[in-house]
Enzyme design. Structure first.
Site, mmCIF file in Angstrom:
data_model
loop_
_atom_site.group_PDB
_atom_site.id
_atom_site.type_symbol
_atom_site.label_atom_id
_atom_site.label_comp_id
_atom_site.label_asym_id
_atom_site.label_seq_id
_atom_site.Cartn_x
_atom_site.Cartn_y
_atom_site.Cartn_z
ATOM 1 N N ARG A 36 0.824 -1.215 0.000
ATOM 2 C CA ARG A 36 0.000 0.000 0.000
ATOM 3 C C ARG A 36 0.859 1.267 0.000
ATOM 4 O O ARG A 36 0.449 2.293 -0.539
ATOM 5 C CB ARG A 36 -0.958 -0.021 1.201
ATOM 6 C CG ARG A 36 -2.151 -0.939 0.965
ATOM 7 C CD ARG A 36 -3.106 -0.991 2.131
ATOM 8 N NE ARG A 36 -4.408 -1.529 1.707
ATOM 9 C CZ ARG A 36 -5.388 -1.838 2.532
ATOM 10 N NH1 ARG A 36 -5.233 -1.681 3.829
ATOM 11 N NH2 ARG A 36 -6.531 -2.296 2.061
ATOM 12 N N GLY A 352 -5.711 -5.527 2.003
ATOM 13 C CA GLY A 352 -4.397 -5.347 2.629
ATOM 14 C C GLY A 352 -3.742 -6.671 2.969
ATOM 15 O O GLY A 352 -2.619 -6.972 2.546
ATOM 16 N N GLY A 375 -12.491 -4.322 0.795
ATOM 17 C CA GLY A 375 -13.883 -3.890 0.885
ATOM 18 C C GLY A 375 -14.279 -2.986 -0.274
ATOM 19 O O GLY A 375 -15.396 -3.078 -0.791
HETATM 20 P P1 ADP Z 1 -8.160 -8.072 3.763
HETATM 21 O O1 ADP Z 1 -7.253 -7.164 4.537
HETATM 22 O O2 ADP Z 1 -7.417 -8.833 2.719
HETATM 23 O O3 ADP Z 1 -9.364 -7.349 3.222
HETATM 24 P P2 ADP Z 1 -9.461 -8.971 6.185
HETATM 25 O O4 ADP Z 1 -8.998 -7.706 6.811
HETATM 26 O O5 ADP Z 1 -10.917 -9.191 6.033
HETATM 27 O O6 ADP Z 1 -8.738 -9.190 4.765
HETATM 28 O O7 ADP Z 1 -8.955 -10.231 7.056
HETATM 29 C C1 ADP Z 1 -7.606 -10.503 7.281
HETATM 30 C C2 ADP Z 1 -7.413 -11.229 8.584
HETATM 31 O O8 ADP Z 1 -8.230 -12.383 8.717
HETATM 32 C C3 ADP Z 1 -5.984 -11.723 8.712
HETATM 33 O O9 ADP Z 1 -5.318 -10.947 9.675
HETATM 34 C C4 ADP Z 1 -6.138 -13.201 9.116
HETATM 35 O O10 ADP Z 1 -5.240 -13.595 10.134
HETATM 36 C C5 ADP Z 1 -7.565 -13.271 9.594
HETATM 37 N N1 ADP Z 1 -8.136 -14.634 9.504
HETATM 38 C C6 ADP Z 1 -8.429 -15.348 8.405
HETATM 39 N N2 ADP Z 1 -8.892 -16.559 8.720
HETATM 40 C C7 ADP Z 1 -8.934 -16.663 10.062
HETATM 41 C C8 ADP Z 1 -9.339 -17.676 11.003
HETATM 42 N N3 ADP Z 1 -9.802 -18.845 10.580
HETATM 43 N N4 ADP Z 1 -9.241 -17.375 12.306
HETATM 44 C C9 ADP Z 1 -8.771 -16.189 12.718
HETATM 45 N N5 ADP Z 1 -8.365 -15.184 11.890
HETATM 46 C C10 ADP Z 1 -8.452 -15.421 10.578
HETATM 47 C C1 3PG Z 2 -9.093 -2.037 4.487
HETATM 48 O O1 3PG Z 2 -8.014 -2.447 4.930
HETATM 49 O O2 3PG Z 2 -9.939 -2.779 3.952
HETATM 50 C C2 3PG Z 2 -9.355 -0.556 4.515
HETATM 51 O O3 3PG Z 2 -8.261 0.152 5.035
HETATM 52 C C3 3PG Z 2 -10.632 -0.223 5.258
HETATM 53 O O4 3PG Z 2 -10.568 -0.636 6.598
HETATM 54 P P1 3PG Z 2 -11.912 -0.756 7.474
HETATM 55 O O5 3PG Z 2 -12.632 -1.989 6.992
HETATM 56 O O6 3PG Z 2 -11.444 -0.873 8.893
HETATM 57 O O7 3PG Z 2 -12.724 0.489 7.214
HETATM 58 MG MG MG Z 3 -7.592 -6.169 6.356
#
Ligand code: ADP
Ligand code: 3PG
Ligand code: MG
Length: 395
Positions: A36, A352, A375
């Site tokens: 990022r 992220g 998101g």
């Molecule tokens: P992104 O940042 O790609 O949009 P999210 O923020 O929704 O994804 O989720 C990322 C987090 O989800 C990671 O830090 C990961 O460790 C956690 N995660 C995924 N699967 C599990 C699980 N089964 N139990 C606990 N944490 C999990």
């Molecule tokens: C993300 O990592 O998806 C964005 O920075 C938004 O974060 P948020 O879901 O906490 O608003």
């Molecule tokens: Mg995330």
């Protein structure tokens, strides 16, 4: 993009309030994945070249409107200093006298980073006074925070009421690419969804059942679906409020008939937390009492691969497990490789943490588009407006 960008305005000697999405994980003072930050460099370099002074604003994590020592922006500023090769100053807060004095003293080409904007509850409330206080730090507002474009907060939407507001180069590139893919995805259209923002993602899935042909669900969100199917997931992270939604989504898919939802069939479980834990791979029907699911198993990866093989477009958001800790990274690494091998499909990987996992698997260069937004890209897929983009000046 039908919005003005930094190419359309005169930036010489202008103070630019630059919103970026530097919502990155920091472990032992080091940034886990700096995608990022790197992706924002073209905009920062262009602003510097054009003679602007730059005041950078970002959130990190979800501190719920208070100061959280582990979510300060200082490690990010330090890393940005390395990437840019010029010192990035830091302010004690994102508004107020220190931030204003430092912003006022910047010379063209200089860079200041504000403290985590979510340390104030007014940020997420899109409070007008707070937006005005942020706007005092710049003459123009540049939004390059594609990852946060689906949030109508003070630093993404509120400030645009007080400053002429244009898009940065990353925001422009993301919106342009994802508009092409999401307006009319080539079918069959597959989605891989994981991660931990369960309630966000259940709402999203409800909409995606309208456009997707294949939905593979892993990560923490899968636990809620398994529980909705009557499976005992023991101590796994479950959002009980999401169970009704998960049931509804599965019923909707069944009713449609032509949509395939693939849930984990085997999982990696741990006892005693992620550190020094006992670890086993079991069928979802055999999660032992007091254990928790922390990754998908190899059988599940195989099922996902089979379901995705026929897809012409595949979008992945959300890691398949707690990928930050070995051995719970294996499911995410394997799914990354599955996507990397889909040579005749358009592949989009966003978020992220998802992109951090993708980079760790060394397959990012085989993905059609690696997006800084999780998101935000899912919002575009659902045909939802991005409030932070809508608020910018029309071209
Ligand atoms: P992104 O940042 O790609 O949009 P999210 O923020 O929704 O994804 O989720 C990322 C987090 O989800 C990671 O830090 C990961 O460790 C956690 N995660 C995924 N699967 C599990 C699980 N089964 N139990 C606990 N944490 C999990
Ligand atoms: C993300 O990592 O998806 C964005 O920075 C938004 O974060 P948020 O879901 O906490 O608003
Ligand atoms: Mg995330």
């Amino acid at each position: 993009m039908k919005k003005k960008t930094i190419r359309d305005i005169d930036l010489k000697n202008q103070r630019v309030l630059l919103r970026v999405d530097y919502n990155v994980q920091v472990e032992n003072g080091r940034i886990v994945d700096d995608t990022r930050l790197r992706e924002s460099l073209p905009t920062i370099n262009e602003l510097r070249r054009a003679g602007a002074c730059i005041v950078i604003c970002s959130h990190r994590g979800r501190p719920r409107g208070g100061v959280d020592e582990s979510l300060r922006n200082a490690p990010v500023a330090l890393h940005l200093t390395e990437l840019l090769g010029v010192p990035v100053r830091t302010a004690q807060d994102c508004i107020g006298p220190d931030a204003e004095a430092q912003a006022a003293s910047l010379r063209p080409g200089e860079v200041l980073m504000l403290e985590n904007v979510r340390f104030h509850p007014e940020e997420e409330a899109n409070n007008d006074e707070f937006a005005r206080a942020l706007a005092r730090l710049g003459d123009v507002f540049v939004n390059d925070a594609f990852g946060t474009a689906h949030r109508a907060h003070a630093s993404t939407v509120g400030v645009t009421r007080y400053l002429p507001s244009v898009a940065g180069l990353l925001l422009e590139r993301e919106v342009d690419y994802l508009t092409k893919v999401t307006d009319s995805p080539e079918r069959p259209f597959g989605i891989v969804l994981g991660g931990s923002k369960v309630s966000d993602k259940i709402a999203i899935l409800e909409n995606l059942t309208k456009c997707a042909d294949v939905i593979c669900i892993g990560g923490a969100i899968a636990n809620t679906f398994l529980k909705a199917r009557g499976i005992d997931v023991a101590d796994s992270l479950v959002e009980n409020d999401g169970i009704a939604g998960a049931r509804y989504i599965m019923a909707l898919a069944e009713h449609r008939g032509d949509i395939e939802i693939v849930l984990p069939s085997d999982v990696v479980v741990a006892f005693g937390g992620a550190e020094g834990a006992l670890v086993r791979t079991v069928s979802v029907a055999q999660v032992p009492v007091n254990w928790r699911i922390l990754d998908i198993g190899p059988g599940t990866v195989q099922n996902f691969a089979t379901a995705l093989q026929r897809c012409k477009t595949v979008v992945w958001n959300g890691p398949m497990g707690l990928f930050e800790r070995e051995p719970f990274d294996r499911g995410s690494m394997a799914v990354a490789r599955v996507l990397g091998e889909l040579r005749s499909a358009t592949t989009v990987v966003g978020g992220g943490e998802t992109v951090a996992a993708l980079r760790r698997a060394h397959v990012a260069e085989r993905i059609s588009h690696v997006s800084t937004g999780g998101g935000a890209s899912l919002a575009m897929l659902q045909g939802k407006p991005l409030p932070a983009v809508d608020a910018l000046l029309d071209a």
